[in-house]
Scaffold this active site. Structure first.
Site, PDB file in Angstrom:
ATOM      1  N   LYS A  40      44.336  47.506  34.316  1.00  0.00           N
ATOM      2  CA  LYS A  40      42.983  46.986  34.554  1.00  0.00           C
ATOM      3  C   LYS A  40      42.052  48.110  35.026  1.00  0.00           C
ATOM      4  O   LYS A  40      42.416  48.881  35.909  1.00  0.00           O
ATOM      5  CB  LYS A  40      43.022  45.896  35.632  1.00  0.00           C
ATOM      6  CG  LYS A  40      43.552  44.586  35.126  1.00  0.00           C
ATOM      7  CD  LYS A  40      43.288  43.465  36.120  1.00  0.00           C
ATOM      8  CE  LYS A  40      43.926  42.171  35.636  1.00  0.00           C
ATOM      9  NZ  LYS A  40      43.319  41.650  34.403  1.00  0.00           N
ATOM     10  N   ARG A  42      50.135  34.092  30.006  1.00  0.00           N
ATOM     11  CA  ARG A  42      50.558  33.178  28.942  1.00  0.00           C
ATOM     12  C   ARG A  42      52.039  33.368  28.596  1.00  0.00           C
ATOM     13  O   ARG A  42      52.685  32.452  28.121  1.00  0.00           O
ATOM     14  CB  ARG A  42      49.654  33.366  27.719  1.00  0.00           C
ATOM     15  CG  ARG A  42      49.700  34.727  27.115  1.00  0.00           C
ATOM     16  CD  ARG A  42      48.499  35.006  26.215  1.00  0.00           C
ATOM     17  NE  ARG A  42      47.285  35.282  26.993  1.00  0.00           N
ATOM     18  CZ  ARG A  42      46.091  35.531  26.456  1.00  0.00           C
ATOM     19  NH1 ARG A  42      45.945  35.522  25.145  1.00  0.00           N
ATOM     20  NH2 ARG A  42      45.044  35.768  27.232  1.00  0.00           N
ATOM     21  N   LYS A  94      50.983  29.370  37.101  1.00  0.00           N
ATOM     22  CA  LYS A  94      51.126  30.825  36.941  1.00  0.00           C
ATOM     23  C   LYS A  94      51.320  31.491  38.295  1.00  0.00           C
ATOM     24  O   LYS A  94      50.463  31.400  39.167  1.00  0.00           O
ATOM     25  CB  LYS A  94      49.880  31.388  36.238  1.00  0.00           C
ATOM     26  CG  LYS A  94      49.834  32.920  36.158  1.00  0.00           C
ATOM     27  CD  LYS A  94      48.619  33.415  35.364  1.00  0.00           C
ATOM     28  CE  LYS A  94      48.474  34.929  35.410  1.00  0.00           C
ATOM     29  NZ  LYS A  94      47.288  35.419  34.686  1.00  0.00           N
TER      30      LYS A  94
END
Ligand code: BES
Ligand code: MG
Ligand code: ZN
Length: 476
Positions: free
Chosen positions: A257, A330, A245
């Site tokens: 966030k 992901r 990643k």
């Protein structure tokens, strides 16, 4: 830094490092080297202790190894000695290894010494460590030949130093293009082939899940592919595929966030571990073919950012419903995995990523989470991790967790929407993109790739994964 083997240190002047195994606090026999002795009341070789003595034009630095030291503790002790005693290495420096010192531990010691040159002040004017001086030689006094061990150890440390730096550099420096350039240059230097796809090429290829994450950022995404082929490639050699990643900064996107954003330059630590492992695998000339992919981009907030509720496509052809733009890792891994399986068909696939806070909640800072349906692969990765002090521990991929990522509008969704089993559902999502590969493993290293330790006052990189991946490949 290199070593020169010596047969005695009788006329030596300078700093002498003397690691010693633990005796006993009540031992009547003092620890001794060439007439310099220490009462056991003061020092008896206990782990994490050391004793300095200034005698006969020499600084003797006794280093406690403990009774049965392991790879990680030896590495850490030598890294500490190297970093904390910088000023004592501007002179001749010698190392005296105990008789019969295991090669593995010697490797940890040598690489620890070089790793101790690392400091996170990349933008400060500081004197570089004496070990980094051109032509620095460490005099080695030991029974047995450690030349090869030291050579290997320095290659390991060099790869780790690169990964540490890449992760610790700020996100305006370590951009996707910076990582791509690094991969190009390291490929030239160490002997692997690098190919980089820019945004336009990714559009043509249909790397849509990767592009969805990248679209909120003005910084050009880079899909980095590295291929290492050993000179003596034979049919029997294994082909390993790696995916890391490479989110150079994770703001969370529009699901911005609210906690921990400051540390999100480390969200490319999995990618950096793959980059470091590629350097090391090629530098050690391992007998395996390795193909590695690091999708690198920024998860930014912008007027082009992808939206929660978007339905996107992916390289695999599967559609994905976006529930949360902060579950971006992901998505880029999905395309990395699909691209790898479709175009390279490796025997093994290992991906590594700072993927979920959930894995941190589960394992803390002690080990990475390991997911695989392949029992022997699981054992091999655990073994490799134990060997080098980068441990991983399994969590399940049971079919029951599939429902967490089932979408009503698309083939799959990127988040369950529930505050439970986050690391597992993320792994289930990745599994969906492995095209049924029977030797795939996923490492969630969010808790171990970046954090607090004695080597700096602020959180910083650990280079977790560089050695684990390399050792795994080496052991195959
Ligand atoms: N990069 C984070 C995961 C992370 C958390 C890494 C803490 C290092 C330390 C990842 O992209 C993320 O945001 N994960 C979310 C997923 C959630 C929105 C489904 C998380 O774990 O909270
Ligand atoms: Mg995120
Ligand atoms: Zn992330």
């Amino acid at each position: 830094m290199k070593i020169i083997t010596v047969h005695e240190l009788a006329d030596f002047k300078g700093t002498i490092l003397i690691p010693v195994f633990e005796t006993h606090v009540k031992s009547l026999v003092p620890i001794e080297f060439q007439g310099v002795s220490v009462s056991s009341k003061v020092f008896y070789g206990k782990k994490d202790t050391s004793y300095h003595s200034d005698k006969y034009d020499c600084l003797h630095l006794f280093i406690g190894l403990g009774k049965t030291p392991d790879y990680k503790s030896v590495f850490t002790m030598f890294r500490r000695i190297s970093l904390r005693n910088k000023e004592h290495f501007n002179t001749n420096t010698a190392l005296v290894l105990p008789d019969g010192f295991q090669a593995g531990l010697a490797e940890a010691a040598f690489s620890g010494l070089l790793a101790g040159t690392y400091e996170i002040g990349h933008f400060k004017k500081t004197d570089s460590h004496p070990f980094l001086r051109e032509g620095f030689e460490l005099a080695l006094l030991a029974k047995g030949n450690y030349t090869e061990t030291a050579d290997r150890a320095f290659r390991i440390a060099k790869a780790k130093l690169e990964t540490l730096r890449l992760v610790d550099l700020p996100p305006n420096v370590a951009t996707p293009q910076y990582l791509a350039k690094w991969a190009m240059e390291a490929g030239e230097k160490y002997g692997f082939k690098t190919t980089v796809f820019d945004r336009q090429t990714c559009v043509q290829l249909g790397l849509d899940a990767f592009l969805a994450v990248a679209q909120g950022s003005a910084r050009e995404p880079q899909f980095i592919i590295m291929e290492y082929t050993p000179d003596n490639l034979t049919n029997g050699m294994k082909h390993i595929g790696l995916v890391g990643k490479g989110i150079t900064f994770d703001t969370g996107g529009l699901n911005i966030k609210t906690a921990g954003m400051l540390h999100m330059k480390s969200d490319m630590a999995g990618g950096a571990a793959v980059l470091g492992a590629m350097q090391l695998v090629s530098d050690l000339k391992l007998d395996a073919k390795v193909t590695a992919i690091v999708p690198a981009c920024e998860n930014a907030v912008g007027n082009m950012s992808f939206l929660p509720a978007d339905v996107i496509r992916s390289y695999s052809g599967h559609s994905i419903e976006i529930i949360d733009t902060d579950a971006e890792g992901r998505l880029i891994l999905a395309d990395g995995l699909s691209y790898l399986t479709k175009n390279y068909k490796p025997d093994y696939i290992v991906d590594i990523a700072t993927l979920t806070g959930s894995s941190v909640a589960t394992f803390g800072y002690e080990c990475g989470a390991l997911f695989t349906n392949n029992e022997s692969l699981s054992k091999q990765l655990q073994q490799a991790g134990d060997d080098v002090g980068e441990r991983v521990w399994p969590l399940p991929l049971w079919e029951a967790y599939r429902q967490d990522i089932e979408s009503e509008v698309a083939d799959v969704k990127n988040f369950s929407g529930k505050p439970v089993a986050g690391a597992i559902s993320a792994a289930k999502f990745l599994e969906f993109f492995t095209a049924g590969h029977t030797a795939w493993a996923h490492l969630d290293v969010a808790g171990v790739a970046f954090g607090d330790d004695e080597f700096a006052k602020t959180k910083h990189a650990t280079a977790f994964g560089v050695q684990l991946l390399t050792k795994f490949i080496e052991n195959l």
